[in-house]
Design an enzyme around this catalytic site. Structure first.
Site, mmCIF file in Angstrom:
data_model
loop_
_atom_site.group_PDB
_atom_site.id
_atom_site.type_symbol
_atom_site.label_atom_id
_atom_site.label_comp_id
_atom_site.label_asym_id
_atom_site.label_seq_id
_atom_site.Cartn_x
_atom_site.Cartn_y
_atom_site.Cartn_z
ATOM 1 N N ASP A 1 35.022 -95.191 -54.700
ATOM 2 C CA ASP A 1 36.108 -96.059 -54.259
ATOM 3 C C ASP A 1 37.426 -95.404 -54.667
ATOM 4 O OD1 ASP A 1 34.705 -98.553 -53.210
ATOM 5 O OD2 ASP A 1 33.768 -98.317 -55.165
ATOM 6 N N GLU B 1 31.100 -107.005 -46.884
ATOM 7 C CA GLU B 1 31.324 -107.519 -48.237
ATOM 8 C C GLU B 1 30.812 -108.951 -48.245
ATOM 9 O OE1 GLU B 1 35.517 -107.074 -48.769
ATOM 10 O OE2 GLU B 1 35.439 -104.890 -48.745
#
Length: 263
Positions: A18, A137
């Site tokens: 990330d 998500e």
């Protein structure tokens, strides 16, 4: 519905990175981001440890309206020769083209696909379904029920995860990156019921992401969740286990993973 078991075929071990600006970061529940270090140094380390693939996610792309990883990917592509998936801020075929030209092999799309599902078909038709990864998500909102979120798990969409994934696959998504926001960064193991619900509903590969705390966590999500790949971040970034340890755990349990001998 019968759960798929992935033990009979190769399960991919994927390092997830990330990114915020120039830095590799890590958070909990996709929030409270902490700087880990250089994306290139960590990506090269994981590649040399035998990662089957890398996933890069631009964590702040939604703030800027576009993905800023082209330079990072171009640099990585010089030294890293496994497939790279890049996501965050990809809102058009042109955005996807830019990232693929930089050296990515696949693009992961979340927010823009929810806002405009036809983008899934457009990318799949242009580059092939194998290139179009749907990033999801997911947050649990009830027993056996998960809702799709955007913006690092902050914005509700009202979309049921299983229904949304099924719709996206029908539109051309060739792979699902399924991140449990509830488990992400917690080291408590994967959300196996979530992975199982999605893997039972569609036939495309599922990458389980969020919650891996020890090598053994992969066994449950592969055998009982039907995951085709696992994405690892925290466990690798903080040196709590190496890819070789994860691989050995899988092989001892009879799960097929690519054997890799470090030079």
């Amino acid at each position: 519905m019968e759960v798929r078991v992935s033990c009979a075929r190769n399960v991919r071990l994927i390092a997830r990175l990330d990114i915020k600006g120039p830095n590799l970061i890590k958070g909990i529940h996709l929030e409270g981001l902490r700087v880990i270090g250089s994306p290139q140094e960590h990506a090269l380390k994981y590649y040399l440890q035998g990662a089957d693939e890398l996933i890069y996610m631009d964590c702040v792309a939604s703030l800027y309206g576009r993905n800023h990883l082209s330079d990072i990917i171009s640099l990585a592509a010089r030294d890293i020769f496994v497939p790279m998936t890049v996501g965050g801020g990809i809102r058009s075929v042109d955005d996807a083209t830019q990232i693929l030209r930089a050296g990515a092999d696949k693009v992961a799309v979340n927010t823009a696909a929810l806002a405009n599902p036809s983008l899934i078909s457009s990318i799949a038709k242009r580059f092939g379904s194998q290139c179009m990864v749907l990033s999801v998500e997911a947050k649990q909102v009830g027993p056996g029920c998960w809702e799709a979120y955007t913006d690092n798990g902050r914005e509700r969409t009202g979309k049921d995860v299983v229904e949304w994934v099924s719709e996206a696959v029908a539109l051309g998504a060739g792979e699902i990156l399924l991140t449990s926001v509830d488990r992400e960064g917690t080291r408590k193991g994967f959300d196996v019921p979530l992975i199982r619900a999605v893997s039972s509903a569609v036939s495309v590969p599922i990458i389980a992401s969020g919650g891996m705390g020890q090598p053994g966590d992969m066994l449950d999500v592969v055998v009982n969740g039907g995951a085709d790949a696992i994405a690892m971040a925290d466990i690798l970034h903080y040196n709590r286990a190496s890819l070789s340890e994860v691989r050995e755990t899988a092989l001892r349990a009879g799960i097929n993973v690519r054997e890799y001998a470090q030079s």
